[in-house]
Enzyme design. Sequence first.
Site, PDB file in Angstrom:
ATOM      1  N   ASP A   8      25.928  12.336  66.316  1.00 12.86           N
ATOM      2  CA  ASP A   8      26.237  11.348  67.127  1.00 12.86           C
ATOM      3  C   ASP A   8      25.603  11.376  68.290  1.00 12.86           C
ATOM      4  O   ASP A   8      24.411  11.963  68.488  1.00 12.86           O
ATOM      5  CB  ASP A   8      27.901  11.621  67.086  1.00 12.86           C
ATOM      6  CG  ASP A   8      28.177  12.772  68.411  1.00 12.86           C
ATOM      7  OD1 ASP A   8      27.302  13.249  68.457  1.00 12.86           O
ATOM      8  OD2 ASP A   8      29.419  12.620  68.576  1.00 12.86           O
ATOM      9  N   CYS A  66      26.869  17.306  66.849  1.00 13.41           N
ATOM     10  CA  CYS A  66      27.637  16.505  67.790  1.00 13.41           C
ATOM     11  C   CYS A  66      27.822  17.119  69.005  1.00 13.41           C
ATOM     12  O   CYS A  66      26.849  18.197  69.085  1.00 13.41           O
ATOM     13  CB  CYS A  66      29.045  16.008  67.195  1.00 13.41           C
ATOM     14  SG  CYS A  66      30.116  17.293  66.961  1.00 13.41           S
ATOM     15  N   THR A  68      29.972  19.323  70.138  1.00 13.31           N
ATOM     16  CA  THR A  68      30.481  20.767  69.857  1.00 13.31           C
ATOM     17  C   THR A  68      30.231  21.022  68.358  1.00 13.31           C
ATOM     18  O   THR A  68      30.110  22.415  68.109  1.00 13.31           O
ATOM     19  CB  THR A  68      31.873  20.804  70.011  1.00 13.31           C
ATOM     20  OG1 THR A  68      32.671  20.037  69.315  1.00 13.31           O
ATOM     21  CG2 THR A  68      32.328  20.363  71.517  1.00 13.31           C
ATOM     22  N   HIS A  99      29.739  34.507  52.329  1.00 15.23           N
ATOM     23  CA  HIS A  99      31.178  34.526  51.920  1.00 15.23           C
ATOM     24  C   HIS A  99      31.482  33.218  51.582  1.00 15.23           C
ATOM     25  O   HIS A  99      32.462  33.087  50.737  1.00 15.23           O
ATOM     26  CB  HIS A  99      31.451  35.291  52.922  1.00 15.23           C
ATOM     27  CG  HIS A  99      31.216  36.688  53.354  1.00 15.23           C
ATOM     28  ND1 HIS A  99      31.944  37.567  53.918  1.00 15.23           N
ATOM     29  CD2 HIS A  99      30.415  37.414  52.785  1.00 15.23           C
ATOM     30  CE1 HIS A  99      31.575  38.724  54.153  1.00 15.23           C
ATOM     31  NE2 HIS A  99      30.397  38.655  53.008  1.00 15.23           N
ATOM     32  N   HIS A 134      33.732  36.971  46.353  1.00 12.91           N
ATOM     33  CA  HIS A 134      33.793  35.711  47.308  1.00 12.91           C
ATOM     34  C   HIS A 134      34.033  34.367  46.312  1.00 12.91           C
ATOM     35  O   HIS A 134      34.279  33.409  46.556  1.00 12.91           O
ATOM     36  CB  HIS A 134      32.498  35.532  48.213  1.00 12.91           C
ATOM     37  CG  HIS A 134      32.397  36.591  49.160  1.00 12.91           C
ATOM     38  ND1 HIS A 134      33.372  37.077  49.908  1.00 12.91           N
ATOM     39  CD2 HIS A 134      31.442  37.724  49.155  1.00 12.91           C
ATOM     40  CE1 HIS A 134      32.855  38.119  50.416  1.00 12.91           C
ATOM     41  NE2 HIS A 134      31.874  38.518  50.032  1.00 12.91           N
TER      42      HIS A 134
HETATM   43  C1  RB5 Z   1      31.557  12.998  71.876  1.00  9.57           C
HETATM   44  O1  RB5 Z   1      31.849  12.847  73.102  1.00  9.57           O
HETATM   45  C2  RB5 Z   1      32.258  14.312  71.553  1.00  9.57           C
HETATM   46  O2  RB5 Z   1      33.666  14.067  71.377  1.00  9.57           O
HETATM   47  C3  RB5 Z   1      31.679  14.501  70.296  1.00  9.57           C
HETATM   48  O3  RB5 Z   1      30.172  14.714  70.329  1.00  9.57           O
HETATM   49  C4  RB5 Z   1      31.997  16.046  69.508  1.00  9.57           C
HETATM   50  O4  RB5 Z   1      31.660  17.219  70.484  1.00  9.57           O
HETATM   51  C5  RB5 Z   1      33.323  15.988  68.667  1.00  9.57           C
HETATM   52  O5  RB5 Z   1      33.905  16.956  68.271  1.00  9.57           O
END
Ligand code: RB5
Length: 147
Positions: A8, A66, A68, A99, A134
């Site tokens: 994203d 993304c 996180t 695993h 596993h």
């Molecule tokens: C976008 O702002 C953010 O929420 C997305 O990139 C991500 O971190 C979501 O888990």
Amino acid sequence: MRVAIASDHGGFDQKGEIASYMERELSCDVVDLGPDTGDSVDYPDYAVKVAHAVASGEADFGVLICGTGIGMALTADKVPGVRASSVTSAPFAELFRQHNNGNVVCLSGRFVSVEDNEAIVKAFLTTDFEGGRHERRVAKIMAVDEE
Ligand code: RB5
């Protein structure tokens, strides 16, 4: 090895570099499923593109980026046949393969450097599933897809 990648806006800045790294250093055939610009988009729209590519066999593995890695993982893992997780270190990437037989790795473009993400991707794509005990555990994960 065919790898599908998408992001994203939170992962867009790293997507091109990581795709090139996989082609150059790991000899992967990389399919970029978007987006084409860093404009704001909804991460689930891109997570499902990569998840479906992996679940259908069109790609062997998937890489999602993304902010996180968490939203991508939450979404991709809902697609039957996909084992997706947010991964923030190379040792975890190795264990995710050894695993869990993970097939979609989800990276943080905002909290992990591109160099560290390349090390994660390398570990993810060069480590084999160990099988053995596993195998039974992963089969139990996949049985949840049938519920
Ligand atoms: C976008 O702002 C953010 O929420 C997305 O990139 C991500 O971190 C979501 O888990």
